[in-house]
Scaffold this active site. Structure first.
Site, PDB file in Angstrom:
ATOM      1  N   ARG A  51       0.797  -1.230   0.000  1.00 37.43           N
ATOM      2  CA  ARG A  51       0.000   0.000   0.000  1.00 37.43           C
ATOM      3  C   ARG A  51       0.825   1.273   0.000  1.00 37.43           C
ATOM      4  O   ARG A  51       0.544   2.198  -0.768  1.00 37.43           O
ATOM      5  CB  ARG A  51      -0.902   0.055   1.250  1.00 37.43           C
ATOM      6  CG  ARG A  51      -2.175  -0.696   1.149  1.00 37.43           C
ATOM      7  CD  ARG A  51      -2.521  -1.244   2.519  1.00 37.43           C
ATOM      8  NE  ARG A  51      -1.521  -2.237   2.864  1.00 37.43           N
ATOM      9  CZ  ARG A  51      -1.595  -3.517   2.476  1.00 37.43           C
ATOM     10  NH1 ARG A  51      -2.630  -3.925   1.834  1.00 37.43           N
ATOM     11  NH2 ARG A  51      -0.626  -4.367   2.763  1.00 37.43           N
ATOM     12  N   THR A  52       1.804   1.341   0.885  1.00 37.96           N
ATOM     13  CA  THR A  52       2.496   2.624   1.061  1.00 37.96           C
ATOM     14  C   THR A  52       3.236   2.993  -0.221  1.00 37.96           C
ATOM     15  O   THR A  52       3.109   4.115  -0.724  1.00 37.96           O
ATOM     16  CB  THR A  52       3.473   2.535   2.253  1.00 37.96           C
ATOM     17  OG1 THR A  52       2.758   2.015   3.376  1.00 37.96           O
ATOM     18  CG2 THR A  52       4.040   3.894   2.597  1.00 37.96           C
ATOM     19  N   LYS A  80      25.981  -4.130  -2.088  1.00 37.54           N
ATOM     20  CA  LYS A  80      27.442  -4.205  -2.231  1.00 37.54           C
ATOM     21  C   LYS A  80      28.145  -3.459  -1.107  1.00 37.54           C
ATOM     22  O   LYS A  80      29.360  -3.302  -1.124  1.00 37.54           O
ATOM     23  CB  LYS A  80      27.871  -3.575  -3.562  1.00 37.54           C
ATOM     24  CG  LYS A  80      27.256  -4.178  -4.789  1.00 37.54           C
ATOM     25  CD  LYS A  80      27.723  -3.375  -6.019  1.00 37.54           C
ATOM     26  CE  LYS A  80      26.730  -3.465  -7.152  1.00 37.54           C
ATOM     27  NZ  LYS A  80      26.927  -2.389  -8.130  1.00 37.54           N
ATOM     28  N   ARG A 101      11.293   3.789   3.132  1.00 37.95           N
ATOM     29  CA  ARG A 101      10.989   2.837   4.217  1.00 37.95           C
ATOM     30  C   ARG A 101      12.268   2.091   4.534  1.00 37.95           C
ATOM     31  O   ARG A 101      12.986   1.643   3.632  1.00 37.95           O
ATOM     32  CB  ARG A 101       9.897   1.859   3.804  1.00 37.95           C
ATOM     33  CG  ARG A 101       9.702   0.747   4.837  1.00 37.95           C
ATOM     34  CD  ARG A 101       8.495  -0.104   4.562  1.00 37.95           C
ATOM     35  NE  ARG A 101       7.270   0.632   4.826  1.00 37.95           N
ATOM     36  CZ  ARG A 101       6.053   0.094   4.777  1.00 37.95           C
ATOM     37  NH1 ARG A 101       5.904  -1.183   4.461  1.00 37.95           N
ATOM     38  NH2 ARG A 101       4.987   0.822   5.033  1.00 37.95           N
ATOM     39  N   HIS A 129       5.334   5.865  11.459  1.00 37.57           N
ATOM     40  CA  HIS A 129       4.787   5.706  10.107  1.00 37.57           C
ATOM     41  C   HIS A 129       3.840   6.891   9.875  1.00 37.57           C
ATOM     42  O   HIS A 129       2.621   6.735   9.817  1.00 37.57           O
ATOM     43  CB  HIS A 129       4.046   4.373  10.025  1.00 37.57           C
ATOM     44  CG  HIS A 129       3.755   3.877   8.630  1.00 37.57           C
ATOM     45  ND1 HIS A 129       3.885   4.659   7.497  1.00 37.57           N
ATOM     46  CD2 HIS A 129       3.317   2.658   8.198  1.00 37.57           C
ATOM     47  CE1 HIS A 129       3.539   3.945   6.434  1.00 37.57           C
ATOM     48  NE2 HIS A 129       3.195   2.737   6.833  1.00 37.57           N
TER      49      HIS A 129
HETATM   50  N1   CP Z   1      -0.016  -0.083   5.940  1.00 38.85           N
HETATM   51  C1   CP Z   1       1.158  -0.350   5.334  1.00 38.85           C
HETATM   52  O1   CP Z   1       2.189   0.248   5.657  1.00 38.85           O
HETATM   53  O2   CP Z   1       1.064  -1.293   4.353  1.00 38.85           O
HETATM   54  P1   CP Z   1       2.273  -1.772   3.446  1.00 38.85           P
HETATM   55  O3   CP Z   1       3.275  -2.441   4.361  1.00 38.85           O
HETATM   56  O4   CP Z   1       1.697  -2.696   2.443  1.00 38.85           O
HETATM   57  O5   CP Z   1       2.892  -0.546   2.829  1.00 38.85           O
END
Ligand code: CP
Length: 308
Positions: A51-52, A80, A101, A129
């Site tokens: 999703r993110t 590497k 991320r 998050h």
């Molecule tokens: N909610 C969320 O962070 O989903 P993903 O890990 O799929 O990005």
């Protein structure tokens, strides 16, 4: 130069949160606007995501920006031995904003300190998050008509769940009562309970999860037990099925109750719940598109005034 990065939701004031929700609302009305034409958005995902990453990339595409990046760090020079700093310096040569991320807590903060372009934290380990929090707040606001004075129940992995950590920090402005429902092994960490006490956020802790406990909930925020955060797999096996929400449990709940989940789910919400009008997690994920359009614009200096 002002650093416009979004590293933690704690940096957002109440006014800023409400402003960002208004921006998200405008993008929900009109998602396609070419206001980022000529910009390049980099998505660096050192950890898996559906999703993110896809909603940030969709947001960038709908705003007319181009997207570069990776979803598998094994296919990059970090495999590497290239450092995070060098990766950020390189990508900032190519992109106007970096959405990242990373599995290490604090990685987004570090990246924002070395990067000449804004960093958007798309999740750093068990820490924060913030873009998820903006879509959670937007979902709560849309379904409850307010963010004020709500009973919010956080269920499941409250130890490693970065989404619940970010959400409780953001809610400090809105006088919530939190209910933390977790097994002993996955209780809300002391540092976040201390944060609640310091910010006059009321909370109650439970280990049971049943109809009576959730009867007064306005928001039931389910979370997955995150296998990838455990070092002891025996402990994971002990707690992985500890709470499962079933539709029968919803019979005595408030009419305004909405069930949220950052997703992915494993088995903590039974599939029969999906048919309930109280299930909101798929719409919640859609709201991520609008919230992330707002975030990309904000970090690139586009204001609400510019999109009205
Ligand atoms: N909610 C969320 O962070 O989903 P993903 O890990 O799929 O990005």
């Amino acid at each position: 130069m002002e650093n416009r990065s979004l590293v933690t939701i704690a940096e957002y004031s109440k006014e800023k949160i409400l402003y960002m929700l208004e921006m998200a609302k405008q993008f929900e009305k009109t998602p396609n606007r070419k206001i980022l034409q000529g910009k390049v958005v980099a998505t660096l995902f050192f950890e898996p995501s559906t999703r993110t990453r896809l909603s940030f990339e969709t947001a960038a595409n709908r705003l007319g920006a181009r997207v570069i990046g990776f979803s598998d760090p094994k296919a990059t020079s970090s495999s590497k031995g290239e450092t995070l700093k060098d990766t950020i310096m390189m990508v900032s040569n190519y992109a106007d904003v970096i959405v990242m991320r990373h599995h290490l807590e604090g990685a987004a903060r570090y990246a924002s300190e070395v990067s000449p372009v804004p960093i958007v934290n798309a999740g750093d380990g068990a820490n924060q998050h913030p873009s998820q929090t903006m879509l959670d707040l937007y979902s709560i606001y849309k379904t409850q008509g307010t963010l004020e004075n709500l009973n919010i129940y956080l269920v499941g992995d409250l130890k490693y769940g970065r989404t619940v950590h970010s959400l409780l920090m953001a809610m400090r402005h809105f006088n919530p009562v939190f209910h933390f429902i977790a097994p002993e092994e996955l209780k809300m960490p002391e540092e976040y309970k201390m944060y609640c006490r310091q910010n006059n956020i009321r909370y109650v802790e439970h280990t049971d999860f049943n109809e009576e406990i959730i009867a007064d909930a306005d928001i039931l925020y389910m979370t997955r037990v995150q296998r990838e955060r455990f070092t002891d797999m025996m402990e994971y096996e002990r707690v992985k099925n500890v709470y499962i929400l079933r539709s029968k449990m919803l019979e005595q709940t408030r009419p305004n109750l909405r069930i949220l989940h950052p997703l992915p789910r494993v088995n903590e919400i039974a599939y029969d719940v999906d048919d309930s009008p109280k299930a909101y997690y798929f719409q919640q994920a859609l709201n991520g598109l609008y919230a992330r359009e707002a975030i990309l614009c904000d970090v690139l200096g586009i204001t609400l005034q510019d999109i009205l």
